[in-house]
Write a protein that holds these residues in place. Structure first.
Motif, PDB file in Angstrom:
ATOM      1  N   ASP A   1     -43.001 -31.463   8.744  1.00  0.00           N
ATOM      2  CA  ASP A   1     -43.307 -30.665   7.554  1.00  0.00           C
ATOM      3  C   ASP A   1     -43.552 -31.524   6.325  1.00  0.00           C
ATOM      4  O   ASP A   1     -42.785 -31.502   5.378  1.00  0.00           O
ATOM      5  CB  ASP A   1     -42.180 -29.664   7.299  1.00  0.00           C
ATOM      6  N   ARG A   2     -44.629 -32.217   6.321  1.00  0.00           N
ATOM      7  CA  ARG A   2     -45.030 -33.003   5.158  1.00  0.00           C
ATOM      8  C   ARG A   2     -46.367 -32.468   4.673  1.00  0.00           C
ATOM      9  O   ARG A   2     -47.396 -32.718   5.275  1.00  0.00           O
ATOM     10  CB  ARG A   2     -45.136 -34.499   5.502  1.00  0.00           C
ATOM     11  N   TYR A   3     -46.304 -31.664   3.590  1.00  0.00           N
ATOM     12  CA  TYR A   3     -47.486 -30.987   3.080  1.00  0.00           C
ATOM     13  C   TYR A   3     -47.991 -31.668   1.810  1.00  0.00           C
ATOM     14  O   TYR A   3     -47.199 -32.054   0.956  1.00  0.00           O
ATOM     15  CB  TYR A   3     -47.163 -29.524   2.750  1.00  0.00           C
ATOM     16  N   THR A   4     -49.291 -31.746   1.682  1.00  0.00           N
ATOM     17  CA  THR A   4     -49.883 -32.267   0.451  1.00  0.00           C
ATOM     18  C   THR A   4     -49.818 -31.182  -0.615  1.00  0.00           C
ATOM     19  O   THR A   4     -49.592 -30.004  -0.313  1.00  0.00           O
ATOM     20  CB  THR A   4     -51.354 -32.661   0.665  1.00  0.00           C
ATOM     21  N   ILE A   5     -50.071 -31.564  -1.835  1.00  0.00           N
ATOM     22  CA  ILE A   5     -50.041 -30.594  -2.923  1.00  0.00           C
ATOM     23  C   ILE A   5     -51.125 -29.537  -2.721  1.00  0.00           C
ATOM     24  O   ILE A   5     -50.911 -28.350  -2.989  1.00  0.00           O
ATOM     25  CB  ILE A   5     -50.126 -31.287  -4.303  1.00  0.00           C
ATOM     26  N   SER A   6     -52.284 -29.932  -2.188  1.00  0.00           N
ATOM     27  CA  SER A   6     -53.351 -28.954  -1.969  1.00  0.00           C
ATOM     28  C   SER A   6     -52.976 -27.963  -0.860  1.00  0.00           C
ATOM     29  O   SER A   6     -53.339 -26.788  -0.936  1.00  0.00           O
ATOM     30  CB  SER A   6     -54.679 -29.630  -1.665  1.00  0.00           C
ATOM     31  N   GLU A   7     -52.231 -28.402   0.135  1.00  0.00           N
ATOM     32  CA  GLU A   7     -51.764 -27.480   1.170  1.00  0.00           C
ATOM     33  C   GLU A   7     -50.752 -26.490   0.592  1.00  0.00           C
ATOM     34  O   GLU A   7     -50.804 -25.295   0.899  1.00  0.00           O
ATOM     35  CB  GLU A   7     -51.130 -28.250   2.333  1.00  0.00           C
ATOM     36  N   VAL A   8     -49.868 -26.978  -0.269  1.00  0.00           N
ATOM     37  CA  VAL A   8     -48.878 -26.098  -0.888  1.00  0.00           C
ATOM     38  C   VAL A   8     -49.571 -25.091  -1.808  1.00  0.00           C
ATOM     39  O   VAL A   8     -49.194 -23.920  -1.849  1.00  0.00           O
ATOM     40  CB  VAL A   8     -47.794 -26.909  -1.637  1.00  0.00           C
ATOM     41  N   VAL A   9     -50.599 -25.529  -2.500  1.00  0.00           N
ATOM     42  CA  VAL A   9     -51.393 -24.626  -3.325  1.00  0.00           C
ATOM     43  C   VAL A   9     -51.952 -23.503  -2.454  1.00  0.00           C
ATOM     44  O   VAL A   9     -51.872 -22.318  -2.803  1.00  0.00           O
ATOM     45  CB  VAL A   9     -52.528 -25.390  -4.054  1.00  0.00           C
TER      46      VAL A   9
ATOM     47  N   ARG B   1     -46.738 -29.411 -10.404  1.00  0.00           N
ATOM     48  CA  ARG B   1     -46.359 -30.628 -11.134  1.00  0.00           C
ATOM     49  C   ARG B   1     -45.449 -30.284 -12.308  1.00  0.00           C
ATOM     50  O   ARG B   1     -44.502 -31.008 -12.608  1.00  0.00           O
ATOM     51  CB  ARG B   1     -47.604 -31.358 -11.622  1.00  0.00           C
ATOM     52  N   TRP B   2     -45.762 -29.177 -12.993  1.00  0.00           N
ATOM     53  CA  TRP B   2     -44.954 -28.740 -14.127  1.00  0.00           C
ATOM     54  C   TRP B   2     -43.544 -28.380 -13.666  1.00  0.00           C
ATOM     55  O   TRP B   2     -42.563 -28.770 -14.313  1.00  0.00           O
ATOM     56  CB  TRP B   2     -45.630 -27.541 -14.810  1.00  0.00           C
ATOM     57  N   TYR B   3     -43.412 -27.650 -12.556  1.00  0.00           N
ATOM     58  CA  TYR B   3     -42.089 -27.320 -12.011  1.00  0.00           C
ATOM     59  C   TYR B   3     -41.274 -28.590 -11.784  1.00  0.00           C
ATOM     60  O   TYR B   3     -40.084 -28.636 -12.076  1.00  0.00           O
ATOM     61  CB  TYR B   3     -42.212 -26.574 -10.688  1.00  0.00           C
TER      62      TYR B   3
ATOM     63  N   ILE C   1     -39.443 -34.561  -5.251  1.00  0.00           N
ATOM     64  CA  ILE C   1     -40.395 -34.353  -4.159  1.00  0.00           C
ATOM     65  C   ILE C   1     -40.694 -35.717  -3.554  1.00  0.00           C
ATOM     66  O   ILE C   1     -41.007 -36.671  -4.274  1.00  0.00           O
ATOM     67  CB  ILE C   1     -41.709 -33.698  -4.670  1.00  0.00           C
ATOM     68  N   ASP C   2     -40.594 -35.789  -2.227  1.00  0.00           N
ATOM     69  CA  ASP C   2     -40.892 -37.052  -1.547  1.00  0.00           C
ATOM     70  C   ASP C   2     -42.329 -37.470  -1.815  1.00  0.00           C
ATOM     71  O   ASP C   2     -43.192 -36.642  -2.119  1.00  0.00           O
ATOM     72  CB  ASP C   2     -40.686 -36.910  -0.035  1.00  0.00           C
TER      73      ASP C   2
ATOM     74  N   GLY D   1     -48.096 -42.764  -2.819  1.00  0.00           N
ATOM     75  CA  GLY D   1     -47.656 -42.066  -4.019  1.00  0.00           C
ATOM     76  C   GLY D   1     -47.982 -40.584  -4.048  1.00  0.00           C
ATOM     77  O   GLY D   1     -47.658 -39.912  -5.031  1.00  0.00           O
ATOM     78  N   GLN D   2     -48.622 -40.058  -2.991  1.00  0.00           N
ATOM     79  CA  GLN D   2     -48.925 -38.626  -2.963  1.00  0.00           C
ATOM     80  C   GLN D   2     -47.657 -37.824  -2.704  1.00  0.00           C
ATOM     81  O   GLN D   2     -46.823 -38.225  -1.893  1.00  0.00           O
ATOM     82  CB  GLN D   2     -49.915 -38.296  -1.837  1.00  0.00           C
ATOM     83  N   ARG D   3     -47.550 -36.687  -3.393  1.00  0.00           N
ATOM     84  CA  ARG D   3     -46.423 -35.799  -3.152  1.00  0.00           C
ATOM     85  C   ARG D   3     -46.477 -35.280  -1.727  1.00  0.00           C
ATOM     86  O   ARG D   3     -47.540 -34.936  -1.231  1.00  0.00           O
ATOM     87  CB  ARG D   3     -46.462 -34.620  -4.128  1.00  0.00           C
ATOM     88  N   ARG D   4     -45.305 -35.164  -1.105  1.00  0.00           N
ATOM     89  CA  ARG D   4     -45.182 -34.624   0.248  1.00  0.00           C
ATOM     90  C   ARG D   4     -44.077 -33.573   0.224  1.00  0.00           C
ATOM     91  O   ARG D   4     -42.899 -33.900   0.087  1.00  0.00           O
ATOM     92  CB  ARG D   4     -44.850 -35.718   1.270  1.00  0.00           C
TER      93      ARG D   4
END
Length: 161
Positions: A35-43, A54-56, A65-66, A71-74
């Motif tokens: 379960d390692r999702y990119t920010i676009s997947e979470v969107v 990002r604001w949260y 956030i890992d 350096g990409q959020r996961r």
């Protein structure tokens, strides 16, 4: 232990209660461990914007956030569960400052259960008040709709005479 799990020793000896923020729990797109999702997947999963995510994180509503080696959020399944819960809190009308306070209390651990409960009980009272106000408003709308329905039928009856 994740943010969404709590131990309730008061239930029974050696019993564990899972703090599920929405029942039944939402299925995750991937199993735990994968379960390692990119920010676009979470969107895509949540309907939130990348800016909101990002604001949260910046205001402390999301815990750390890992990051990938680049350096990409996961995000993880527990992050998705937390975002689902935050969405429920938003629907209650809870102020962002109170949501951040709740997140801080969660990070502080089990010693904050009473404070968390009090915050949620206060929010629940506010929700019940809003529900009562909305039910009253709905009753007014129903009376008006009924009035206009009756008035329209009366006018139709007069025009056919």
């Amino acid at each position: 232990m994740t943010v969404m799990q709590t131990t309730a020793e008061t239930l029974a000896p050696n019993a564990t209660r899972t703090d599920i923020c929405s029942a039944p729990p939402r299925r995750h797109p991937r199993p735990d461990g994968e379960d390692r999702y990119t920010i676009s997947e979470v969107v895509a999963f949540t309907g939130l914007t990348a800016h909101t995510l990002r604001w949260y994180e910046r205001i402390g509503l999301m815990s750390h956030i890992d990051r990938s080696h680049t350096g990409q959020r996961r995000y993880s399944n527990s992050d998705l569960d937390w975002l689902d819960f935050v969405g429920k809190l938003r629907m209650t009308g809870m102020p962002v400052a109170d949501m951040v306070r709740y997140a801080e209390l969660v990070r502080e651990g089990e010693s904050t259960y009473l404070d968390r409960r009090e915050l949620l009980e206060s929010t629940r009272r506010d929700v019940l008040t809003r529900i009562a106000e909305l039910q009253d408003t709905l009753a007014v709308l129903d009376r008006k709709i009924g009035f206009y329905g009756d008035a329209g039928r009366s006018r139709e009856g007069e025009s056919t005479r």
